[in-house]
Design an enzyme around this catalytic site. Structure first.
Site, PDB file in Angstrom:
ATOM      1  N   HIS A  78      12.228  60.115 -55.466  1.00 17.48           N
ATOM      2  CA  HIS A  78      12.465  60.212 -54.022  1.00 17.48           C
ATOM      3  C   HIS A  78      13.536  59.232 -53.555  1.00 17.48           C
ATOM      4  O   HIS A  78      14.360  59.572 -52.697  1.00 17.48           O
ATOM      5  CB  HIS A  78      11.173  59.981 -53.248  1.00 17.48           C
ATOM      6  CG  HIS A  78      10.094  60.959 -53.585  1.00 17.48           C
ATOM      7  ND1 HIS A  78       8.782  60.788 -53.182  1.00 17.48           N
ATOM      8  CD2 HIS A  78      10.118  62.115 -54.294  1.00 17.48           C
ATOM      9  CE1 HIS A  78       8.054  61.799 -53.646  1.00 17.48           C
ATOM     10  NE2 HIS A  78       8.836  62.607 -54.316  1.00 17.48           N
ATOM     11  N   HIS A 262      10.121  67.758 -63.254  1.00 16.43           N
ATOM     12  CA  HIS A 262      10.939  66.602 -63.635  1.00 16.43           C
ATOM     13  C   HIS A 262      11.375  66.646 -65.096  1.00 16.43           C
ATOM     14  O   HIS A 262      12.547  66.437 -65.418  1.00 16.43           O
ATOM     15  CB  HIS A 262      10.162  65.308 -63.392  1.00 16.43           C
ATOM     16  CG  HIS A 262       9.696  65.136 -61.985  1.00 16.43           C
ATOM     17  ND1 HIS A 262      10.565  65.026 -60.924  1.00 16.43           N
ATOM     18  CD2 HIS A 262       8.444  65.059 -61.457  1.00 16.43           C
ATOM     19  CE1 HIS A 262       9.871  64.887 -59.805  1.00 16.43           C
ATOM     20  NE2 HIS A 262       8.585  64.906 -60.112  1.00 16.43           N
TER      21      HIS A 262
END
Length: 306
Positions: A78, A262
């Site tokens: 993030h 991811h």
């Protein structure tokens, strides 16, 4: 030209999985420095970890980087997305624990902190990774792919059996502040059954209904509901943005993610850089820089959130 912050920005919160309190300071860095993490709680080992694709180690629930001494930082996606979306090319991120604070589960606070401090232009040109030919990796039904394009584009689709999520798809051109306006406030999400399973394994100890969108069947359990009707796929695009910034610079190419996570995005970068004919580092002209994420963004571009 490259950018860094005008001054340091402090973020304090808890790690999503550890639940431990953490303090993180993002500081300016010199031109061509790149993005590095520094573990300030590590004294007897190498505390520096490059935010780079070849420092990523397998982790199913987040992006985790580790140096050769075994020092690591997790859940970096993030803040990496915020750096990319604000066109911050050089920074050192000091952190007093092994996990980046989750804050509200999105990149909103990071972007707001960076834009509040402001950026300064540096005396070195921006260098970007131009994708020259298609590169694709798969795992079961999941696909991650890069194709040539003049700017960063992200095309993502997801599917969940839960009626409140279902099938979602979105395509965005990330030029001209699109990340800040369209993706930065989209929060991480999970199903209540996933929360129960993670906590049974000692994970998600810092997760709350205030820092994640939790779904159960056809219900949204988090107070206030969704920030966007398609907030889950937007958050997956946010994650991809952060994971792609581990390439070591902006990418000029189109990323396609189908149920990707991811680990698969990192495998895609590994495959890209394993083939010298698939990419080229380019010095960006003024016209090309204008097509990169973060160019010309303003704090007022952030969506108002409850």
């Amino acid at each position: 030209m490259q950018n860094t912050l005008k001054s340091a920005v402090v973020f304090e919160g808890r790690g999503l999985h550890s639940g431990a309190p953490v303090r993180m300071v993002v500081r300016p860095a010199s031109a061509d420095y790149g993005i590095w993490f520094k573990r300030t709680d590590v004294a007897l080992s190498d505390a520096m970890i490059a935010a780079r694709w070849d420092q990523v180690v397998p982790s199913r629930l987040c992006t985790l980087i580790r140096n050769s001494a075994g020092v690591e930082v997790s859940t970096i996606e993030h803040v990496m997305a915020a750096l990319a979306g604000c066109a911050i090319h050089n920074a050192v991120i000091e952190i007093d624990g092994p996990e980046v604070p989750i804050l509200d589960g999105s990149s909103l606070a990071f972007v707001d902190g960076f834009l509040a401090k402001g950026l300064i232009e540096q005396s070195a040109p921006v260098r970007a990774i131009r994708v020259l030919k298609p590169v694709e990796v798969t795992e079961g039904e999941a696909v991650a792919r890069l194709d040539p394009a003049d700017m960063l584009e992200i095309d993502f689709s997801i599917h969940f059996d839960d009626a409140a999520i279902g099938s979602q798809a979105k395509h965005l051109n990330l030029a001209n502040g699109t990340f800040v306006r369209e993706l930065a406030d989209s929060r991480t999400f999970c199903r209540q059954a996933d929360v129960d399973a993670m906590r049974a394994r000692g994970l998600a100890l810092g997760g709350t209904l205030d820092n994640a969108v939790v779904f159960e069947g056809d219900r949204v359990l988090s107070p206030g509901g969704l920030r966007h009707d398609d907030e889950p796929v937007r958050h997956k695009m946010l994650d991809a943005m952060g994971d792609l910034y581990l390439a070591g610079g902006p990418i000029l190419g189109r990323y396609t993610g189908i149920r990707a996570g991811h680990a698969l995005t990192n495998r895609l970068l590994v495959a890209l850089f394993a083939d010298p004919s698939a990419w080229r580092m380019v010095e960006c002209s003024a016209m090309t820089v204008g097509k990169l994420p973060g160019m010309g963004v303003h704090r007022r571009d952030l969506r108002a959130t409850a």
